[in-house]
Scaffold this active site. Structure first.
Site, PDB file in Angstrom:
ATOM      1  N   GLY A  99     110.827  10.389 141.227  1.00 12.45           N
ATOM      2  CA  GLY A  99     110.067  11.499 140.966  1.00 12.45           C
ATOM      3  C   GLY A  99     110.584  13.012 141.497  1.00 12.45           C
ATOM      4  N   VAL A 100     111.904  13.199 141.067  1.00 13.63           N
ATOM      5  CA  VAL A 100     112.569  14.348 141.740  1.00 13.63           C
ATOM      6  C   VAL A 100     113.304  15.032 140.210  1.00 13.63           C
ATOM      7  CG1 VAL A 100     112.734  13.891 144.036  1.00 13.63           C
ATOM      8  CG2 VAL A 100     114.579  13.356 142.422  1.00 13.63           C
ATOM      9  N   GLY A 160     129.463  13.028 109.705  1.00 16.06           N
ATOM     10  CA  GLY A 160     128.543  12.136 109.066  1.00 16.06           C
ATOM     11  C   GLY A 160     128.611  10.843 109.217  1.00 16.06           C
ATOM     12  N   ASN A 161     129.467  10.356 110.161  1.00 16.94           N
ATOM     13  CA  ASN A 161     129.811   9.064 110.743  1.00 16.94           C
ATOM     14  C   ASN A 161     128.811   8.751 111.851  1.00 16.94           C
ATOM     15  OD1 ASN A 161     132.843   8.842 109.382  1.00 16.94           O
ATOM     16  ND2 ASN A 161     131.862   6.757 109.729  1.00 16.94           N
ATOM     17  N   SER A 162     128.191   9.804 112.353  1.00 13.49           N
ATOM     18  CA  SER A 162     127.391   9.677 113.690  1.00 13.49           C
ATOM     19  C   SER A 162     126.272   8.628 113.445  1.00 13.49           C
ATOM     20  CB  SER A 162     126.823  10.905 114.200  1.00 13.49           C
ATOM     21  OG  SER A 162     127.543  11.747 115.079  1.00 13.49           O
ATOM     22  N   HIS A 189     121.148  13.165 117.984  1.00 10.12           N
ATOM     23  CA  HIS A 189     121.675  14.473 117.530  1.00 10.12           C
ATOM     24  C   HIS A 189     121.424  14.535 115.890  1.00 10.12           C
ATOM     25  CE1 HIS A 189     125.925  12.778 117.295  1.00 10.12           C
ATOM     26  NE2 HIS A 189     125.935  13.501 116.343  1.00 10.12           N
ATOM     27  N   ASP A 228     121.731  10.055 123.781  1.00 10.51           N
ATOM     28  CA  ASP A 228     121.802  10.145 122.091  1.00 10.51           C
ATOM     29  C   ASP A 228     121.833   8.950 121.206  1.00 10.51           C
ATOM     30  OD1 ASP A 228     122.537  12.063 119.982  1.00 10.51           O
ATOM     31  OD2 ASP A 228     124.785  11.493 120.209  1.00 10.51           O
TER      32      ASP A 228
END
Length: 375
Positions: A271-272, A211-213, A100, A130
């Site tokens: 494959g669904v 900002g730590n992400s 993100h 993520d």
């Protein structure tokens, strides 16, 4: 899974969770910090934090997402659109961060603690967990952070977070905070912009902020044990303190390996495309049961070859009940490509979506395959 859904409901109703990436460049709202544990717990004559900070802080970078705009007067203009953190993990130049942080980026740059700024290639991203991997070229005055074993964590042990919290014009580079591991295997913890795949995450009291992400969560040996991703910010009446979450490094390792090798994460599939089907837990004749209902089947896929059809409802995987797509996915993730799994199917609709005159249930064997690999 009842407890998981209850916790998720409490989170949804009472606590606002925020991804801790960066603010957008236009966002200047402050977010209250989380609290820390009693200092006497970790501050002893053998306190390892200063030595860990000396070694790891230079290896935690600021990640800057750059988007490009255009108008007929200025032409193409680069805009710093969001900010986060990243961890140097491999001497070939690889850095792990959160998806993100750079999800909307046309390109990315990294800023080292010593002020060196350089271009970073976006090697691969995985929005469902993520996670993202960047790569830089050149020599730097930092050493890769070793990876620890998040499965060996114990509640109450030391946790150290290093990252770059701040707003669009003020960043506190290399901020080091500490706390404890306050929870393990937390499920159902999500926020807008974070992972979409069901993950069990680490809960910590170490302070993390916007900002730590993508930064570092470390153990008492200075090993990377998690990637900070989400914090609880506030509820309807007060600030929520001391609740932050990180993706365990043992969860991240295979994702990182795939992103480096393929640029995407290669997962075994049948494959669904599926979505949640609400209904009773018990399978009754009068109403379609809860489960994962198939909305699309890929041509030539294992699902098509096994005779599955659109509107079939998957209710069990190898005999274990799955009430929704998350539970089904967790059961799928326990298996590898080449394995054959048994799916229990409730067929309450025909292939055109009309109610079947006689609903049926049956089992079908399907082989998991790597359908995303290209030649």
């Amino acid at each position: 899974m009842k407890l998981t859904r209850k916790w998720a409901l409490i989170i949804a109703l009472a606590v606002v969770l925020t991804s801790v990436s960066g603010y957008l460049a236009s966002d200047i709202n402050a977010v209250a910090e989380t609290s820390v544990s009693d200092p006497t717990i970790v501050l002893t004559s053998a306190n390892p934090i200063p030595d860990i900070a000396d070694r790891v802080r230079p290896a935690v970078v600021q990640v800057i997402a750059i988007t490009q705009t255009w108008d007929y007067q200025k032409g193409i203009t680069d805009v710093e659109s969001s900010f986060g953190s990243g961890v140097y993990i491999d001497d070939r130049g690889y850095i792990v961060t959160n998806n993100h942080v750079i999800a909307e980026a046309d390109r990315a740059e990294i800023l080292w603690l010593d002020g060196t700024r350089m271009e970073a290639e976006i090697v691969g991203t995985d929005s469902s967990t993520d996670l993202a991997v960047l790569k830089f070229e050149g020599k730097v005055d930092a050493v890769p952070v070793p990876m620890g074993d998040s499965d060996a964590l114990r509640i109450g042990e030391l946790a150290i977070a290093i990252g770059n919290p701040g707003t669009s014009d003020t960043f506190l580079y290399g901020t080091t905070t500490y706390g404890i591991i306050s929870g393990l295997n937390r499920e159902g913890i999500k926020a807008t912009g974070s992972y979409t795949r069901p993950l069990s995450v680490i809960q910590t009291t170490a302070q993390i902020n916007s900002g730590n992400s993508g930064g570092a969560l470390l153990n008492g040996m200075g090993e990377l044990i998690g990637i900070p991703t989400i914090k609880s910010a506030y509820n309807y009446t007060s600030v929520v303190e001391g609740i932050a979450f990180a993706i365990p490094v043992n969860t991240a390792k295979p994702i990182i390996d795939d992103l480096i090798e393929y640029g995407i994460v290669i997962r075994p599939r049948i494959g669904v495309t599926i979505t949640d089907n609400e209904g009773p837990k018990e399978i009754i004749r009068s109403y379609p049961p809860a489960g994962a209902i198939i909305t699309n089947i890929e041509e030539g896929s294992p699902a098509e070859k096994s005779g599955l059809q659109i509107y079939d409802i998957i209710t069990h995987v190898n005999g274990e009940r799955c009430m929704d797509t998350d539970e089904m996915q967790l059961l799928f993730d326990q298996h590898e490509a080449g394995e054959t799994i048994t799916l229990s199917i409730a067929r309450y609709y025909n292939a055109n979506g009309k109610a079947a005159s006689t609903p049926i249930t049956f089992d079908v064997d399907v082989e998991l395959q790597l359908l995303d690999l290209t030649e």
